[in-house]
Enzyme design. Structure first.
Site, PDB file in Angstrom:
ATOM      1  N   CYS A   2      41.066  31.583  39.549  1.00 50.62           N
ATOM      2  CA  CYS A   2      41.978  31.593  38.752  1.00 50.62           C
ATOM      3  C   CYS A   2      42.420  29.911  38.180  1.00 50.62           C
ATOM      4  O   CYS A   2      41.829  29.023  39.138  1.00 50.62           O
ATOM      5  CB  CYS A   2      43.492  31.758  39.360  1.00 50.62           C
ATOM      6  SG  CYS A   2      43.644  33.532  40.006  1.00 50.62           S
ATOM      7  N   ARG A  27      37.049  30.124  35.944  1.00 50.51           N
ATOM      8  CA  ARG A  27      37.580  30.489  37.174  1.00 50.51           C
ATOM      9  C   ARG A  27      38.459  31.864  37.423  1.00 50.51           C
ATOM     10  O   ARG A  27      38.690  32.011  38.399  1.00 50.51           O
ATOM     11  CB  ARG A  27      38.596  29.235  37.493  1.00 50.51           C
ATOM     12  CG  ARG A  27      37.929  27.836  37.537  1.00 50.51           C
ATOM     13  CD  ARG A  27      39.213  26.992  37.705  1.00 50.51           C
ATOM     14  NE  ARG A  27      39.794  27.229  39.112  1.00 50.51           N
ATOM     15  CZ  ARG A  27      39.461  26.314  40.003  1.00 50.51           C
ATOM     16  NH1 ARG A  27      38.662  25.428  39.861  1.00 50.51           N
ATOM     17  NH2 ARG A  27      40.108  26.567  41.277  1.00 50.51           N
ATOM     18  N   TRP A  79      42.136  35.649  38.190  1.00 50.14           N
ATOM     19  CA  TRP A  79      41.117  36.518  38.725  1.00 50.14           C
ATOM     20  C   TRP A  79      42.019  37.374  39.691  1.00 50.14           C
ATOM     21  O   TRP A  79      42.317  36.880  40.859  1.00 50.14           O
ATOM     22  CB  TRP A  79      40.223  35.818  39.436  1.00 50.14           C
ATOM     23  CG  TRP A  79      39.006  36.505  40.184  1.00 50.14           C
ATOM     24  CD1 TRP A  79      38.045  36.955  39.406  1.00 50.14           C
ATOM     25  CD2 TRP A  79      38.859  37.026  41.503  1.00 50.14           C
ATOM     26  NE1 TRP A  79      36.940  37.518  40.424  1.00 50.14           N
ATOM     27  CE2 TRP A  79      37.646  37.650  41.682  1.00 50.14           C
ATOM     28  CE3 TRP A  79      39.870  37.061  42.725  1.00 50.14           C
ATOM     29  CZ2 TRP A  79      37.471  38.225  42.822  1.00 50.14           C
ATOM     30  CZ3 TRP A  79      39.366  37.422  44.130  1.00 50.14           C
ATOM     31  CH2 TRP A  79      38.218  38.307  43.813  1.00 50.14           C
ATOM     32  N   ASN A 105      47.837  29.873  42.361  1.00 46.11           N
ATOM     33  CA  ASN A 105      46.405  30.241  42.867  1.00 46.11           C
ATOM     34  C   ASN A 105      46.355  30.442  44.378  1.00 46.11           C
ATOM     35  O   ASN A 105      47.384  29.689  44.641  1.00 46.11           O
ATOM     36  CB  ASN A 105      45.368  29.242  42.528  1.00 46.11           C
ATOM     37  CG  ASN A 105      45.131  29.056  41.101  1.00 46.11           C
ATOM     38  OD1 ASN A 105      45.454  29.968  40.113  1.00 46.11           O
ATOM     39  ND2 ASN A 105      44.289  28.090  40.675  1.00 46.11           N
ATOM     40  N   GLY A 106      46.187  31.266  44.923  1.00 45.66           N
ATOM     41  CA  GLY A 106      45.950  31.414  46.409  1.00 45.66           C
ATOM     42  C   GLY A 106      46.520  32.699  46.492  1.00 45.66           C
ATOM     43  O   GLY A 106      46.574  33.595  45.974  1.00 45.66           O
ATOM     44  N   GLU A 488      17.647  34.115  46.797  1.00 46.48           N
ATOM     45  CA  GLU A 488      18.451  33.267  45.599  1.00 46.48           C
ATOM     46  C   GLU A 488      18.149  34.037  44.273  1.00 46.48           C
ATOM     47  O   GLU A 488      18.980  34.297  43.543  1.00 46.48           O
ATOM     48  CB  GLU A 488      18.356  32.018  45.442  1.00 46.48           C
ATOM     49  CG  GLU A 488      18.937  31.241  44.499  1.00 46.48           C
ATOM     50  CD  GLU A 488      20.504  31.263  44.463  1.00 46.48           C
ATOM     51  OE1 GLU A 488      20.752  31.747  45.289  1.00 46.48           O
ATOM     52  OE2 GLU A 488      20.991  30.829  43.249  1.00 46.48           O
ATOM     53  N   LYS A 492      20.845  35.870  41.755  1.00 47.27           N
ATOM     54  CA  LYS A 492      20.842  35.404  40.564  1.00 47.27           C
ATOM     55  C   LYS A 492      20.777  36.666  39.463  1.00 47.27           C
ATOM     56  O   LYS A 492      21.718  36.836  38.717  1.00 47.27           O
ATOM     57  CB  LYS A 492      19.743  34.428  40.170  1.00 47.27           C
ATOM     58  CG  LYS A 492      20.247  33.238  39.229  1.00 47.27           C
ATOM     59  CD  LYS A 492      21.151  32.130  40.037  1.00 47.27           C
ATOM     60  CE  LYS A 492      22.041  32.683  40.906  1.00 47.27           C
ATOM     61  NZ  LYS A 492      22.773  31.798  41.684  1.00 47.27           N
ATOM     62  N   GLU A 495      23.841  39.269  39.719  1.00 48.00           N
ATOM     63  CA  GLU A 495      25.101  38.805  39.282  1.00 48.00           C
ATOM     64  C   GLU A 495      25.132  38.763  37.973  1.00 48.00           C
ATOM     65  O   GLU A 495      26.524  38.935  37.298  1.00 48.00           O
ATOM     66  CB  GLU A 495      25.766  37.383  40.044  1.00 48.00           C
ATOM     67  CG  GLU A 495      24.816  36.210  39.645  1.00 48.00           C
ATOM     68  CD  GLU A 495      25.557  35.058  40.440  1.00 48.00           C
ATOM     69  OE1 GLU A 495      25.015  34.190  40.758  1.00 48.00           O
ATOM     70  OE2 GLU A 495      26.921  35.168  40.792  1.00 48.00           O
ATOM     71  N   HIS A 511       9.788  47.912  57.164  1.00 48.15           N
ATOM     72  CA  HIS A 511      10.773  48.465  58.237  1.00 48.15           C
ATOM     73  C   HIS A 511      12.151  49.301  57.531  1.00 48.15           C
ATOM     74  O   HIS A 511      13.160  49.401  58.072  1.00 48.15           O
ATOM     75  CB  HIS A 511      11.267  47.106  59.027  1.00 48.15           C
ATOM     76  CG  HIS A 511      10.129  46.498  59.854  1.00 48.15           C
ATOM     77  ND1 HIS A 511       9.763  47.135  60.770  1.00 48.15           N
ATOM     78  CD2 HIS A 511       9.648  45.320  59.352  1.00 48.15           C
ATOM     79  CE1 HIS A 511       8.677  46.285  61.184  1.00 48.15           C
ATOM     80  NE2 HIS A 511       8.732  45.100  60.469  1.00 48.15           N
ATOM     81  N   LYS A 610      34.510  31.407  39.406  1.00 47.39           N
ATOM     82  CA  LYS A 610      33.624  30.622  39.939  1.00 47.39           C
ATOM     83  C   LYS A 610      33.497  30.063  41.377  1.00 47.39           C
ATOM     84  O   LYS A 610      32.797  30.000  42.061  1.00 47.39           O
ATOM     85  CB  LYS A 610      33.643  29.349  38.919  1.00 47.39           C
ATOM     86  CG  LYS A 610      32.858  27.910  39.292  1.00 47.39           C
ATOM     87  CD  LYS A 610      31.493  28.333  39.078  1.00 47.39           C
ATOM     88  CE  LYS A 610      30.260  27.307  39.201  1.00 47.39           C
ATOM     89  NZ  LYS A 610      28.931  27.744  39.534  1.00 47.39           N
TER      90      LYS A 610
HETATM   91  O1  M6R Z   1      31.382  26.797  45.656  1.00 49.21           O
HETATM   92  P1  M6R Z   1      30.558  27.203  46.564  1.00 49.21           P
HETATM   93  O2  M6R Z   1      29.396  26.603  46.613  1.00 49.21           O
HETATM   94  O3  M6R Z   1      31.080  27.111  47.771  1.00 49.21           O
HETATM   95  O4  M6R Z   1      30.371  28.841  46.222  1.00 49.21           O
HETATM   96  C1  M6R Z   1      29.761  29.715  47.061  1.00 49.21           C
HETATM   97  C2  M6R Z   1      29.543  31.059  46.314  1.00 49.21           C
HETATM   98  O5  M6R Z   1      30.832  31.776  45.938  1.00 49.21           O
HETATM   99  C3  M6R Z   1      28.686  30.737  45.209  1.00 49.21           C
HETATM  100  O6  M6R Z   1      27.395  30.263  45.576  1.00 49.21           O
HETATM  101  C4  M6R Z   1      28.263  32.335  44.333  1.00 49.21           C
HETATM  102  O7  M6R Z   1      27.469  32.985  45.239  1.00 49.21           O
HETATM  103  C5  M6R Z   1      27.550  32.096  43.174  1.00 49.21           C
HETATM  104  N1  M6R Z   1      28.335  32.859  41.915  1.00 49.21           N
HETATM  105  C6  M6R Z   1      26.254  32.566  42.938  1.00 49.21           C
HETATM  106  O8  M6R Z   1      25.700  32.232  41.768  1.00 49.21           O
END
Ligand code: M6R
Length: 615
Positions: A2, A27, A79, A105-106, A488, A492, A495, A511, A610
């Site tokens: 947010c 955000r 969010w 937020n929170g 990773e 990517k 998402e 396995h 984010k």
């Molecule tokens: O801000 P941070 O690095 O702590 O965030 C961790 C994850 O939320 C963040 O890396 C998330 O997995 C990304 N969207 C991946 O691209």
């Protein structure tokens, strides 16, 4: 998670707030709203959907006198946590009969019991949110007190949970009250005006001078004056800091998406991350922020990396590098698991918390748990002044610049570059020779140029991507240093393109997961030169025997792998520890092009935001 913006000053507030919301939309982007305070009281406009929808709803607001007259206001992009993304659940929320408005937020954890008490007192709820509870609570306290700031203080003492709030009331329409606990609030200072936000990207076009609030700070803002106090009303002084990046850093700079820009930013970002931190003569790294002398490092017996998502994958590279360079115990752990597992840590452990935002709730909790247990805690963080950076006390900033795209790219590669330097420093404080250290320094210094070469192959990677626009599932496999790269790569693509993708250690395939392979299933095999490559080639043959189509991520000149794979993406030759960076950049581009060809909203993938500041 947010975005919050607030303004009090001499200018018309609406466009400042709406532009700020556009900056913060990464955000959270499921609903947006604005409240404007002026001679006519406080007026709320909000709606489900993106900020553009809210702007459309406001119509020709620059020529609407009733909107232009407002010189203060608060705004929010959401969010969803409590209640679906509807107009009713969008912020700002009104308290009482509309005399208080609030963005938050929170999470208010005791919202149910508070709601029941407020309902018993006759307060009417129109949303399902925890935030509306807080707005009514403030309104109720305002009946008993002289000012908004006192009412906010009294309300917050009844709340359990996390908050970054910005609040205003009809009786003092030019006054904003902001407060935080576990959710960031930045106050931007300018001549005769103040801009408040949940992060600095909404402020940078107005001023570079900012104050970062600490937990349980409450600030009363009126035009250019800012009075900060504690929750129990003691005056508090906070230092003013300068934002050290320019407003260009939060622009797309001619790229179609922030993600593509940030992929292209990487050579420069990595240069910034390693600048001044490598000593080619002593063959070591200079990491002043860690504040650990070689004799302290010798006393350490274990490094524990914690993080979430992409930062967790970077931590896995860190684990391999510390074992490899320093022959030292190393572990990586998902931060949420660490915090709830009653972990065994002691003063001879270094806990390195990895986080781009520095605000991830689980990573922050892991920092607190490790500190409680007496570990040496350090942060590896990108956002300056963020909670983890401040609470860890020691650490290393990435200097990657703002990362706006929800899909993390440059943060990962800078995290890995810094983790290699941490491992090098650990290694040199132990058995690693100066010569070996000098060689690693040279290899790390080459990385920005190697990444430039990978980025320049974007079109070739797009050609490979076009074969995979229709697929539903993908597998990514790797071994050794290439295992975190496979994880990773899979993260990517899932998402941003919504293709279901799983990363596996290549040995794990037989396995269980191999049962899912059928004719045409795409498998991305990370085959960069290094120990384990030949074994992965064996796994490739097993996949192809079951009809899989294999994309090999190979080292330039590796003809053997080229001949075996159905498609190839090449990266320049480098040791496997730095190939973690180049190979990941190639997979970022692959994911980007698949998502682009599938017409996905790359910078704002569904259900995501984010930074994850809630559990
Ligand atoms: O801000 P941070 O690095 O702590 O965030 C961790 C994850 O939320 C963040 O890396 C998330 O997995 C990304 N969207 C991946 O691209």
């Amino acid at each position: 998670m947010c975005g919050i913006v607030g303004y009090s000053g001499g200018r018309s507030a609406a466009s400042i707030l709406l532009n700020g919301l556009k900056r913060l939309e990464y955000r959270g982007y499921d609903s947006a709203g604005i409240a404007l305070g002026g001679p006519d009281g406080v007026c709320i406009h909000k709606r489900e959907g993106k900020v553009a929808g809210l702007v459309e709803q406001l119509g020709d607001y620059e020529n609407r006198p009733e909107i232009q007259r407002a010189h203060s206001g608060i705004a929010h992009t959401r969010w969803a946590t409590h209640g679906p993304p509807t107009t009713a659940n969008a912020h700002p929320h009104a308290g009482g009969s509309g005399e208080v408005v609030l963005v938050h937020n929170g999470i208010i954890e005791n919202h149910s019991s508070l709601r029941a008490k407020l309902q018993a007192d006759g307060y009417q709820f129109v949303s399902e949110t925890d935030t509306e509870v807080l707005s009514h609570l403030i309104a109720r306290e305002l009946l008993e007190t002289e000012s908004l700031v006192d009412a906010v203080r009294l309300a917050l003492t009844q709340v359990v949970g996390t908050f970054g709030i910005c609040c205003m009331c009809a009786a003092e329409p030019d006054v904003l009250v902001v407060a935080r606990r576990g959710s960031p609030i930045v106050i931007g200072l300018a001549e005769g005006e103040t801009i408040v936000a949940s992060d600095a990207s909404a402020i940078i076009s107005h001023t570079r001078q900012v104050i970062y609030l600490d937990d349980d700070d409450v600030a009363r803002i009126e035009h250019g004056s800012v009075d900060i106090s504690s929750l129990d009303a003691r005056p508090v002084t906070r230092e003013t800091a300068d934002i050290d990046w320019s407003s260009d850093a939060v622009e797309k700079g001619g790229y179609a998406h922030y993600m593509l820009k940030e992929i292209h930013d990487q050579p420069e970002a990595i240069r910034n991350a390693i600048r001044g931190r490598l000593d080619a003569t002593r063959g070591t790294a200079v990491l002043a922020g860690l504040n650990l002398e070689p004799r302290d490092l010798v006393d350490l017996q274990r490094v524990v990396f914690v993080g979430c998502g992409t930062s967790l994958n970077a931590g896995l590279v860190g684990e391999y590098a510390v074992e490899d360079f320093a022959a030292m115990l190393a572990e990586v752990e998902q931060a949420a698991e660490f915090r709830y597992r009653n972990p065994i840590v002691s003063s001879t452990d270094l806990l390195l918390a990895i986080s781009q935002s520095g605000e991830t709730a689980d990573t922050l909790a892991a920092v607190r748990e490790a500190a409680e247990k007496g570990a040496c805690v350090a942060g590896l963080v990108n956002v300056v002044g963020s909670t983890i950076a401040r609470e860890a006390g020691r650490g290393i900033y990435l200097h990657a610049g703002p990362e706006i795209s929800v899909a993390s790219t440059k943060a990962f590669t800078c995290q890995v570059a810094v983790l290699l330097m941490v491992a090098l420093k650990m290694g040199r404080s132990r058995r690693m020779s100066r010569e070996a250290g000098i060689q690693i320094v040279k290899e790390i210094q080459r990385v920005p140029e190697l990444v430039e070469r990978v980025v320049a192959t974007s079109d070739a990677i797009a050609m490979v991507a076009q074969h995979f626009t229709e697929c539903q599932h993908m597998f990514y496999i790797g071994r050794g240093y290439m295992y975190p790269v496979a994880l990773e790569g899979a993260l990517k693509i899932k998402e941003i393109s919504y293709v279901h993708a799983e990363g596996y250690h290549a040995a794990e395939l037989k396995h269980g997961p191999i049962a899912l392979l059928e004719k045409g299933t795409p498998v991305v095999a990370v085959l960069c030169e290094g120990p384990g490559k030949d074994k992965v080639l064996g796994n490739v043959a097993e996949c192809q025997a079951r009809g899989a189509v294999v994309v090999g991520l190979i080292t330039e000149g590796d003809e053997e792998s080229r001949d075996i794979c159905d498609h190839v993406i090449e990266v320049p030759k480098s040791p496997h520890y730095t190939a973690t960076i180049t190979a990941t950049v190639a997979l970022q581009l692959f994911a980007y092009h698949v998502a682009r060809l599938r017409d996905c909203p790359i910078d704002q993938p569904r259900n995501l935001a984010k930074s994850v500041t809630v559990e």
